[in-house]
Write a protein that holds these residues in place. Structure first.
Motif, PDB file in Angstrom:
ATOM      1  N   PHE A 132      -6.872  14.941   0.888  1.00 58.20           N
ATOM      2  CA  PHE A 132      -6.795  13.574   1.383  1.00 58.20           C
ATOM      3  C   PHE A 132      -6.020  12.683   0.412  1.00 58.20           C
ATOM      4  N   PRO A 133      -5.210  11.762   0.941  1.00 61.38           N
ATOM      5  CA  PRO A 133      -4.382  10.922   0.072  1.00 61.38           C
ATOM      6  C   PRO A 133      -5.186   9.864  -0.678  1.00 61.38           C
ATOM      7  N   ILE A 158       8.849   5.951   4.961  1.00 56.12           N
ATOM      8  CA  ILE A 158       8.468   7.240   4.393  1.00 56.12           C
ATOM      9  C   ILE A 158       9.664   7.770   3.611  1.00 56.12           C
ATOM     10  N   LEU A 159       9.499   7.912   2.303  1.00 53.71           N
ATOM     11  CA  LEU A 159      10.588   8.298   1.426  1.00 53.71           C
ATOM     12  C   LEU A 159      10.771   9.808   1.431  1.00 53.71           C
ATOM     13  N   ALA A 160      11.863  10.247   0.799  1.00 57.27           N
ATOM     14  CA  ALA A 160      12.198  11.672   0.792  1.00 57.27           C
ATOM     15  C   ALA A 160      11.136  12.517   0.096  1.00 57.27           C
ATOM     16  N   ASP A 161      10.419  11.944  -0.872  1.00 53.82           N
ATOM     17  CA  ASP A 161       9.380  12.695  -1.582  1.00 53.82           C
ATOM     18  C   ASP A 161       8.028  12.631  -0.884  1.00 53.82           C
ATOM     19  N   LYS A 162       8.023  12.210   0.384  1.00 59.41           N
ATOM     20  CA  LYS A 162       6.811  12.103   1.205  1.00 59.41           C
ATOM     21  C   LYS A 162       5.878  10.977   0.750  1.00 59.41           C
ATOM     22  N   VAL A 220       0.864  -1.176   0.000  1.00 60.68           N
ATOM     23  CA  VAL A 220       0.000   0.000   0.000  1.00 60.68           C
ATOM     24  C   VAL A 220       0.904   1.231   0.000  1.00 60.68           C
ATOM     25  N   GLN A 221       0.682   2.124  -0.953  1.00 59.35           N
ATOM     26  CA  GLN A 221       1.468   3.352  -1.032  1.00 59.35           C
ATOM     27  C   GLN A 221       0.539   4.554  -1.112  1.00 59.35           C
ATOM     28  N   PHE A 222       0.955   5.658  -0.500  1.00 59.61           N
ATOM     29  CA  PHE A 222       0.206   6.896  -0.646  1.00 59.61           C
ATOM     30  C   PHE A 222       1.137   8.076  -0.423  1.00 59.61           C
ATOM     31  N   GLN A 223       0.784   9.165  -1.062  1.00 63.94           N
ATOM     32  CA  GLN A 223       1.556  10.402  -0.964  1.00 63.94           C
ATOM     33  C   GLN A 223       1.018  11.230   0.196  1.00 63.94           C
ATOM     34  N   LEU A 224       1.898  11.596   1.133  1.00 66.86           N
ATOM     35  CA  LEU A 224       1.476  12.477   2.204  1.00 66.86           C
ATOM     36  C   LEU A 224       1.132  13.847   1.626  1.00 66.86           C
ATOM     37  N   PRO A 225       0.035  14.455   2.037  1.00 70.04           N
ATOM     38  CA  PRO A 225      -0.314  15.788   1.533  1.00 70.04           C
ATOM     39  C   PRO A 225       0.798  16.803   1.803  1.00 70.04           C
ATOM     40  N   CYS A 264       0.763  19.631   2.994  1.00 69.58           N
ATOM     41  CA  CYS A 264       0.624  20.382   4.238  1.00 69.58           C
ATOM     42  C   CYS A 264       1.030  19.594   5.477  1.00 69.58           C
ATOM     43  N   VAL A 265       1.510  18.358   5.300  1.00 72.96           N
ATOM     44  CA  VAL A 265       1.957  17.542   6.427  1.00 72.96           C
ATOM     45  C   VAL A 265       3.420  17.859   6.715  1.00 72.96           C
ATOM     46  N   ALA A 266       3.698  18.309   7.930  1.00 79.26           N
ATOM     47  CA  ALA A 266       5.064  18.668   8.306  1.00 79.26           C
ATOM     48  C   ALA A 266       5.879  17.453   8.730  1.00 79.26           C
ATOM     49  N   SER A 267       5.251  16.504   9.407  1.00 74.36           N
ATOM     50  CA  SER A 267       5.945  15.297   9.849  1.00 74.36           C
ATOM     51  C   SER A 267       4.926  14.186  10.048  1.00 74.36           C
ATOM     52  N   ALA A 268       5.415  12.944  10.088  1.00 71.97           N
ATOM     53  CA  ALA A 268       4.522  11.796  10.228  1.00 71.97           C
ATOM     54  C   ALA A 268       5.181  10.735  11.095  1.00 71.97           C
TER      55      ALA A 268
END
Length: 251
Positions: free
Chosen positions: A203-204, A166-170, A144-149, A151-155
């Protein structure tokens, strides 16, 4: 999209011929879980090394489910047009015999249920994965993959099964593998929003991957495969592979 591969093996002592069935399932849904589209994209690929000029006929038990067919030039059009039979003399080596679609599938083998709740600059996330309809074979290589929005500063995300990165491209990548028998895999955690934002407004979309050996989820069934002008009668066997193509779940 689900991708399905059915392999038909025709081994001879020296000259084998192999037919590969590839199926992809397209799957899209809305945030409320309503199904937008679920269909199969299929390919029949052949790797043929039969001697001489073998004449093959391949028939299906339920050809009426096929749509948007396209054929290799070696396929005789009239037998398909009149009787839905693939009649052809295969060229040597690999080639694509046929492509098609099976539309309006009503179900998929797994479900992915994301839940997001925002409050005071944070967003709590939970993603549950499980078997919706047991195909009778192991569902493998689940991701399962998804792009963090933006506006997300950290996860901070963890799972009870598999690994989360969590990759460098969020991009969040959750590698599940197989679904264990004693629990449903789940991913959960907290997303910290940028300063000044109370709620998540973008939303992702979740991209799902998996494969299933030995299952043709399209429901397409092979009726008979005949070979003429072969020096000996080959053994005929069938295998299948189904995997996800463009498989999207919206949160």
């Amino acid at each position: 999209m689900l991708f399905q591969k059915i392999i038909v093996r025709l081994p001879l002592t020296i000259f084998p011929s192999i037919l590969f069935w590839f199926h992809k399932i397209n799957y899209f849904n809305f945030r409320d879980g309503a199904l937008v589209k679920c269909e199969i994209y299929g390919e029949v690929q052949v790797d043929s090394h039969l001697p001489g000029l073998p004449d093959l006929t391949l028939s299906f038990a339920n050809p009426s489910i096929l749509n948007d067919m396209r054929f290799h030039p070696c396929v005789r059009f009239r037998p398909w047009e009149s009787d839905q039979i693939l009649s052809f003399v295969p060229p040597d080596g690999e080639f694509k015999l046929m492509t098609y679609r099976v539309k309006k599938l009503k179900s998929t083998p797994i479900y992915v249920k994301p839940q997001l709740a925002s409050d005071t600059g944070n967003c709590h996330i939970n993603v549950l994965v499980g078997i919706r309809n047991d195909p009778g074979k192991t569902i493998d290589s689940i991701t399962v993959q998804f792009q963090l929005p933006f506006c997300v500063a950290s996860a901070n995300l963890t799972s009870n099964h598999g690994t989360v990165n969590i990759l460098a491209d969020k991009t969040c990548s959750w590698s599940i593998g197989q679904i264990p028998k004693d629990k449903s895999p789940s991913l959960s955690g907290n997303l910290v929003l940028e300063t000044g934002l109370d709620r998540l407004h973008v939303f992702p979309v979740f991209q799902v991957g998996f494969k299933i050996m030995g299952v043709a989820l399209s429901g397409l069934q092979i009726h008979k495969l005949d070979i003429k002008n072969a020096p000996s009668q080959p053994y005929k066997g069938f295998r299948a592979l189904t995997q996800a193509g463009e498989y999207e779940v919206r949160s």
